[in-house]
Design an enzyme around this catalytic site. Sequence first.
Site, PDB file in Angstrom:
ATOM      1  N   GLU A  87     115.752 -73.849  76.183  1.00 21.20           N
ATOM      2  CA  GLU A  87     115.632 -74.103  77.543  1.00 21.20           C
ATOM      3  C   GLU A  87     114.633 -74.008  78.402  1.00 21.20           C
ATOM      4  O   GLU A  87     114.008 -75.128  78.720  1.00 21.20           O
ATOM      5  CB  GLU A  87     117.192 -74.721  78.773  1.00 21.20           C
ATOM      6  CG  GLU A  87     117.918 -74.431  78.316  1.00 21.20           C
ATOM      7  CD  GLU A  87     118.324 -75.882  78.113  1.00 21.20           C
ATOM      8  OE1 GLU A  87     117.123 -76.497  78.822  1.00 21.20           O
ATOM      9  OE2 GLU A  87     118.805 -76.757  77.442  1.00 21.20           O
ATOM     10  N   GLU A 107     109.231 -56.328  77.177  1.00 20.92           N
ATOM     11  CA  GLU A 107     111.136 -56.402  78.244  1.00 20.92           C
ATOM     12  C   GLU A 107     111.337 -58.630  77.543  1.00 20.92           C
ATOM     13  O   GLU A 107     110.591 -58.779  78.862  1.00 20.92           O
ATOM     14  CB  GLU A 107     111.233 -55.914  79.828  1.00 20.92           C
ATOM     15  CG  GLU A 107     113.083 -56.121  79.807  1.00 20.92           C
ATOM     16  CD  GLU A 107     113.863 -55.833  80.754  1.00 20.92           C
ATOM     17  OE1 GLU A 107     114.389 -55.174  80.986  1.00 20.92           O
ATOM     18  OE2 GLU A 107     112.797 -55.730  81.527  1.00 20.92           O
ATOM     19  N   ARG A 125     106.322 -63.077  82.812  1.00 21.70           N
ATOM     20  CA  ARG A 125     105.568 -61.780  84.152  1.00 21.70           C
ATOM     21  C   ARG A 125     105.169 -60.755  83.578  1.00 21.70           C
ATOM     22  O   ARG A 125     105.908 -60.054  83.013  1.00 21.70           O
ATOM     23  CB  ARG A 125     106.503 -61.501  85.638  1.00 21.70           C
ATOM     24  CG  ARG A 125     107.735 -60.720  85.145  1.00 21.70           C
ATOM     25  CD  ARG A 125     107.537 -59.537  85.954  1.00 21.70           C
ATOM     26  NE  ARG A 125     108.641 -58.751  85.377  1.00 21.70           N
ATOM     27  CZ  ARG A 125     108.950 -57.730  85.142  1.00 21.70           C
ATOM     28  NH1 ARG A 125     107.435 -57.752  84.139  1.00 21.70           N
ATOM     29  NH2 ARG A 125     109.826 -56.831  84.626  1.00 21.70           N
TER      30      ARG A 125
END
Length: 248
Positions: free
Chosen positions: A67, A168, A72
């Site tokens: 979706e 991550e 970041r």
Amino acid sequence: MANTAPLARAASPDDTEITVSAAELRELRDEFERFLMEYRFGMQEVETKLGILRDEFQLVHDYNPIEHVSSRVKSPDSLVEKVQRKNIEPDFASIREHITDIAGVRVTCSFVADAYRLFDLLTAQDDIRVLTVKDYIAHPKPNGYKSLHAIVAVPVFLSSGRVEVPVEVQFRTIAMDFWASLEHKIYYKYDTNVPAELLDSLKDAADTAAELDARMERLHREIRGSREVAAPAPRALPAGRPERAIEA
């Protein structure tokens, strides 16, 4: 000729004045930018891999399991704060070893099966190395938080050679993402001292979100029927690899 570059002065924790030349400050800034650059490139590599999977699914299976993807790299202030909080030596080698979530990618999926499917497809690629996995979907946190976390090492090819960068990657459903966003706002508003009744309400909301996920996935399977792409089981870590919790 003597170096006449302007000087910057700052106080150390013991109130000793530290004098740093402008040239030294620029060198530190450039070194910090180069350090974060590797993580930004690693993050972009993961985003590219996810984009390829999304487009291939849409073309071949007429279905998009993704979706939304957001990413970041920790800001310098956030990184310095974590170094201090975790009592890590303030050098790049120590930071690289002990902080593995400098680069982060969050994958928002339609359904729980999609989260596991995408995790499996991403980590099956032969240039991805799984470092740690924490399955908060199968084993939610006490407050109701659900998400599948993985730290993966991604190769980045620079002019100086190949480097492996930890990134991550979090996989969660729309409902899980909405709940996590609300929880974050509440904790921020109360500076982590959330009243007990609000914590109970958050846990109830997490249970409701999980029930909604299950109901919507059942409906999805009924609608798609035989066209549904089978969801593979999550890949297990290699035998003997220690699993450790990933920092929140």
